[in-house]
Design an enzyme around this catalytic site. Structure first.
Site, PDB file in Angstrom:
ATOM      1  N   ARG A  88      41.006 -51.991  87.179  1.00  0.00           N
ATOM      2  CA  ARG A  88      39.655 -52.579  87.131  1.00  0.00           C
ATOM      3  C   ARG A  88      39.221 -52.892  88.564  1.00  0.00           C
ATOM      4  O   ARG A  88      39.307 -54.033  89.021  1.00  0.00           O
ATOM      5  CB  ARG A  88      39.639 -53.837  86.255  1.00  0.00           C
TER       6      ARG A  88
ATOM      7  N   ASP B  20      33.785 -54.689  74.090  1.00  0.00           N
ATOM      8  CA  ASP B  20      34.503 -55.903  73.659  1.00  0.00           C
ATOM      9  C   ASP B  20      34.602 -56.007  72.133  1.00  0.00           C
ATOM     10  O   ASP B  20      35.394 -56.798  71.618  1.00  0.00           O
ATOM     11  CB  ASP B  20      33.810 -57.161  74.222  1.00  0.00           C
TER      12      ASP B  20
ATOM     13  N   LYS C 286      29.987 -66.547  76.610  1.00  0.00           N
ATOM     14  CA  LYS C 286      31.015 -66.657  77.655  1.00  0.00           C
ATOM     15  C   LYS C 286      30.608 -65.891  78.918  1.00  0.00           C
ATOM     16  O   LYS C 286      30.667 -66.426  80.014  1.00  0.00           O
ATOM     17  CB  LYS C 286      32.338 -66.089  77.121  1.00  0.00           C
ATOM     18  N   ASN C 287      30.207 -64.632  78.749  1.00  0.00           N
ATOM     19  CA  ASN C 287      29.999 -63.820  79.944  1.00  0.00           C
ATOM     20  C   ASN C 287      28.716 -64.155  80.693  1.00  0.00           C
ATOM     21  O   ASN C 287      28.535 -63.708  81.828  1.00  0.00           O
ATOM     22  CB  ASN C 287      30.106 -62.329  79.601  1.00  0.00           C
TER      23      ASN C 287
ATOM     24  N   CYS D 257      41.663 -59.649  81.668  1.00  0.00           N
ATOM     25  CA  CYS D 257      42.395 -58.789  80.738  1.00  0.00           C
ATOM     26  C   CYS D 257      42.769 -57.465  81.406  1.00  0.00           C
ATOM     27  O   CYS D 257      42.015 -56.946  82.230  1.00  0.00           O
ATOM     28  CB  CYS D 257      41.550 -58.534  79.492  1.00  0.00           C
TER      29      CYS D 257
ATOM     30  N   ARG E 279      40.508 -68.142  75.763  1.00  0.00           N
ATOM     31  CA  ARG E 279      39.650 -67.895  76.921  1.00  0.00           C
ATOM     32  C   ARG E 279      38.206 -67.684  76.495  1.00  0.00           C
ATOM     33  O   ARG E 279      37.296 -67.903  77.291  1.00  0.00           O
ATOM     34  CB  ARG E 279      40.114 -66.628  77.662  1.00  0.00           C
TER      35      ARG E 279
HETATM   36  N1  EPU Z   1      34.117 -50.628  87.574  1.00  0.00           N
HETATM   37  C1  EPU Z   1      34.401 -49.964  88.755  1.00  0.00           C
HETATM   38  N2  EPU Z   1      34.125 -50.595  89.931  1.00  0.00           N
HETATM   39  C2  EPU Z   1      33.602 -51.840  89.981  1.00  0.00           C
HETATM   40  C3  EPU Z   1      33.300 -52.512  88.769  1.00  0.00           C
HETATM   41  C4  EPU Z   1      33.569 -51.882  87.578  1.00  0.00           C
HETATM   42  O1  EPU Z   1      34.893 -48.840  88.734  1.00  0.00           O
HETATM   43  O2  EPU Z   1      33.385 -52.359  91.079  1.00  0.00           O
HETATM   44  C5  EPU Z   1      34.389 -49.965  86.288  1.00  0.00           C
HETATM   45  C6  EPU Z   1      35.393 -50.725  85.434  1.00  0.00           C
HETATM   46  O3  EPU Z   1      36.718 -50.409  85.765  1.00  0.00           O
HETATM   47  C7  EPU Z   1      34.997 -50.281  84.050  1.00  0.00           C
HETATM   48  C8  EPU Z   1      33.470 -50.126  84.154  1.00  0.00           C
HETATM   49  O4  EPU Z   1      33.192 -49.972  85.538  1.00  0.00           O
HETATM   50  O5  EPU Z   1      35.550 -49.050  83.747  1.00  0.00           O
HETATM   51  C9  EPU Z   1      32.666 -51.297  83.647  1.00  0.00           C
HETATM   52  O6  EPU Z   1      33.135 -52.503  84.198  1.00  0.00           O
HETATM   53  P1  EPU Z   1      32.204 -53.771  84.356  1.00  0.00           P
HETATM   54  O7  EPU Z   1      32.108 -54.089  85.811  1.00  0.00           O
HETATM   55  O8  EPU Z   1      30.948 -53.566  83.598  1.00  0.00           O
HETATM   56  O9  EPU Z   1      33.066 -54.899  83.648  1.00  0.00           O
HETATM   57  P2  EPU Z   1      33.470 -56.307  84.169  1.00  0.00           P
HETATM   58  O10 EPU Z   1      32.346 -56.919  84.939  1.00  0.00           O
HETATM   59  O11 EPU Z   1      34.797 -56.270  84.827  1.00  0.00           O
HETATM   60  C10 EPU Z   1      32.500 -57.552  82.108  1.00  0.00           C
HETATM   61  C11 EPU Z   1      33.027 -58.536  81.103  1.00  0.00           C
HETATM   62  C12 EPU Z   1      34.000 -57.848  80.175  1.00  0.00           C
HETATM   63  C13 EPU Z   1      33.330 -56.659  79.498  1.00  0.00           C
HETATM   64  C14 EPU Z   1      32.675 -55.735  80.552  1.00  0.00           C
HETATM   65  C15 EPU Z   1      31.865 -54.629  79.925  1.00  0.00           C
HETATM   66  C16 EPU Z   1      32.962 -60.603  82.318  1.00  0.00           C
HETATM   67  C17 EPU Z   1      33.704 -61.677  83.017  1.00  0.00           C
HETATM   68  N3  EPU Z   1      33.683 -59.613  81.828  1.00  0.00           N
HETATM   69  O12 EPU Z   1      33.640 -57.094  82.832  1.00  0.00           O
HETATM   70  O13 EPU Z   1      34.323 -58.809  79.192  1.00  0.00           O
HETATM   71  O14 EPU Z   1      34.279 -55.910  78.791  1.00  0.00           O
HETATM   72  O15 EPU Z   1      31.830 -56.500  81.416  1.00  0.00           O
HETATM   73  O16 EPU Z   1      30.867 -55.139  79.114  1.00  0.00           O
HETATM   74  O17 EPU Z   1      31.756 -60.664  82.200  1.00  0.00           O
HETATM   75  C18 EPU Z   1      35.622 -59.822  77.529  1.00  0.00           C
HETATM   76  O18 EPU Z   1      34.722 -60.660  77.418  1.00  0.00           O
HETATM   77  O19 EPU Z   1      36.597 -59.744  76.734  1.00  0.00           O
HETATM   78  C19 EPU Z   1      35.562 -58.875  78.629  1.00  0.00           C
HETATM   79  C20 EPU Z   1      36.588 -58.130  78.988  1.00  0.00           C
END
Ligand code: EPU
Length: 434
Positions: free
Chosen positions: A122, A307, A22-23, A117, A399
């Site tokens: 975030r 996750d 998915k990701n 989620c 999802r």
């Molecule tokens: N963060 C910031 N600033 C940013 C971006 C992230 O402070 O600009 C923080 C977040 O709040 C968090 C940490 O950095 O505390 C890591 O966030 P990350 O950006 O790595 O996560 P994401 O890109 O929002 C993706 C996946 C998530 C998965 C995370 C971590 C997608 C669409 N989502 O989220 O997937 O938990 O990486 O591996 O790729 C899921 O599949 O259920 C899911 C939530």
């Protein structure tokens, strides 16, 4: 209202085939906007997040053709930088990749702030930092993100991420693929789907090196050409079946996986007494008769994935003794624990730490899927519980898990997707639909 109804207590047995990641898919679909020609994407998971992103591309003028169940052809030759369907964008987290993709393709982007989620705050400040460093002016106003370049082009630069972020790393890679000059991302995230995105773009003519390490170098190219690419298997879907097999004391061969991506999960399962055997592209799981307690801390890859935290908590709730689960990525990812408690689990949460007094039997209950992986955890708990569990808000689960009910039923689980009439008074008159 559709819900999952689970009659627990059956050990999972047999084989399950894992779908595309998915990701990775949710980044590759927006990245297709950069491609001048037709890209054929294989191993595309059939889940609502990918459906929504394909609909968004279609609205922007892309031709999208389903070749078979898991192969999609995307032709973005005639896309325009019009108003995208904001109601869809708002629903998914991965809509943030449209910022990088539209900036790369059109030199300007307007998107909503992403949904997804709810694990507390975030922010997308690191995405914005990246786009700004590449030369875009970015403004967040009234729930929208407006980004624009001065000369229609992004310009390569060096970007140090203040936080290891999967989304920001991938978004900057997408934006920089067609930028002028070289971009270097330092303190980059290293998840397998980051490597997959880079491989996809490279197979279409991009020049990206170092994906999978903490320094990614992107030499911008003039254009990307069409081609065919197969998405990697989903690490988290595989991990969910591994944990469910172990928690039910079952015996399952999880097929179409990359065992190296699962090592962080396999290692923790072995600590609980679960037998994990790795083969070329499959992993065999045999649950222990007495699960052992352990401690887990979630971390960016190659650490234990956040996750997998909710399903793993279910397993630890069944293991005799006290286990500690520490959430190392998000501030607020234990909301589902209230639901788990309804089933008899003894878990206390203090901030980012959950203490699990394991070994208490789980009993079926009506529960909510608070989010995607929490929903998977509720299903896992339902499979292990005595009696009937009814899981609501399953749209979250759909999802990210292709054919969840069908795959679990093939493993012997007693789970059905049931359409309940809206009135609670008639809740006993259920119509089974699969
Ligand atoms: N963060 C910031 N600033 C940013 C971006 C992230 O402070 O600009 C923080 C977040 O709040 C968090 C940490 O950095 O505390 C890591 O966030 P990350 O950006 O790595 O996560 P994401 O890109 O929002 C993706 C996946 C998530 C998965 C995370 C971590 C997608 C669409 N989502 O989220 O997937 O938990 O990486 O591996 O790729 C899921 O599949 O259920 C899911 C939530």
């Amino acid at each position: 209202m559709e819900k999952y109804v689970i009659n627990g207590g059956k050990k999972l047995q047999g084989e399950v085939e894992i779908s595309g990641a998915k990701n990775a898919a949710v980044a590759i679909i927006p990245a297709a906007l950069l491609v001048d020609g037709v890209c054929c994407i294989e191993n595309m998971p059939q889940i609502s997040d990918t459906d929504m992103l394909l609909t968004i591309l279609k609205d922007l003028g892309a031709k999208v053709r389903l070749i078979n169940k898991s192969t999609v052809e995307i032709d973005c030759t005639d896309v325009h930088n019009g108003d995208a369907p904001y109601d869809l964008m708002r629903k998914i987290r991965a809509s943030y990749y449209l910022i990088g993709a539209m900036l790369g393709r059109f030199g300007a982007a307007k998107t909503t702030m992403p949904g997804g989620c709810n694990f507390g705050v975030r922010p997308i400040d690191q995405h914005i930092k990246g786009m700004t460093a590449l030369g875009a002016e970015v403004e967040v106003k009234n729930g929208f993100v407006y980004a624009e370049t001065r000369d229609g082009k992004l310009h390569g630069t060096r970007i140090y991420l203040d936080k290891v972020s999967v989304g920001a790393t991938m978004n900057i890679i997408i934006a920089a693929a067609l930028a002028q000059g070289r971009t270097i991302i330092e303190n980059a995230a290293r998840e397998p789907h980051i490597v997959d995105l880079a491989n996809f773009l490279n197979s279409m003519g991009a020049d990206i090196r170092g994906a999978g390490t903490d320094t990614v170098k992107i030499n911008g190219v003039e254009k990307l050409h069409g081609g065919t690419y197969a998405i990697i298997p989903d690490q988290i879907e595989a991990g969910t079946y591994m944990v469910a097999a172990a928690a039910t004391g079952g015996e399952v061969l999880v097929k179409n996986v990359i065992p190296r991506h699962l090592e962080c999960i396999s290692a923790k399962l072995r600590e609980t007494g679960t037998i994990v055997q790795e083969y070329g592209d499959s992993v065999y799981i045999k649950g222990a008769s007495n699960l052992r307690r352990t401690n887990v801390k979630t971390l960016p890859y190659p650490g234990f994935p956040t996750d997998m935290q909710p399903p793993m908590c279910v397993l630890l709730a069944l293991a005799e003794g006290t286990s500690v689960m520490t959430e190392g990525v998000y501030d607020d990812r234990f909301k589902y624990v209230n639901e788990l408690r309804k089933m008899g689990a003894e878990v206390t949460v203090d901030g980012r730490v959950a203490v699990i007094e394991g070994g208490k039997p789980l009993t079926g209950a009506p529960v909510h899927a608070c989010d995607l992986r929490a929903g998977a955890a509720m299903v896992t708990a339902g499979l292990c519980a005595s009696g009937t569990t009814v899981v609501e808000d399953i749209h979250f689960i759909e999802r990210g898990y292709e054919n969840f009910v069908g795959k679990l039923r093939a493993l012997g689980a007693d789970i059905s997707l049931v359409n309940f009439p809206e009135e609670p008074d008639n809740a006993d008159k259920v119509i089974a639909i699969g």
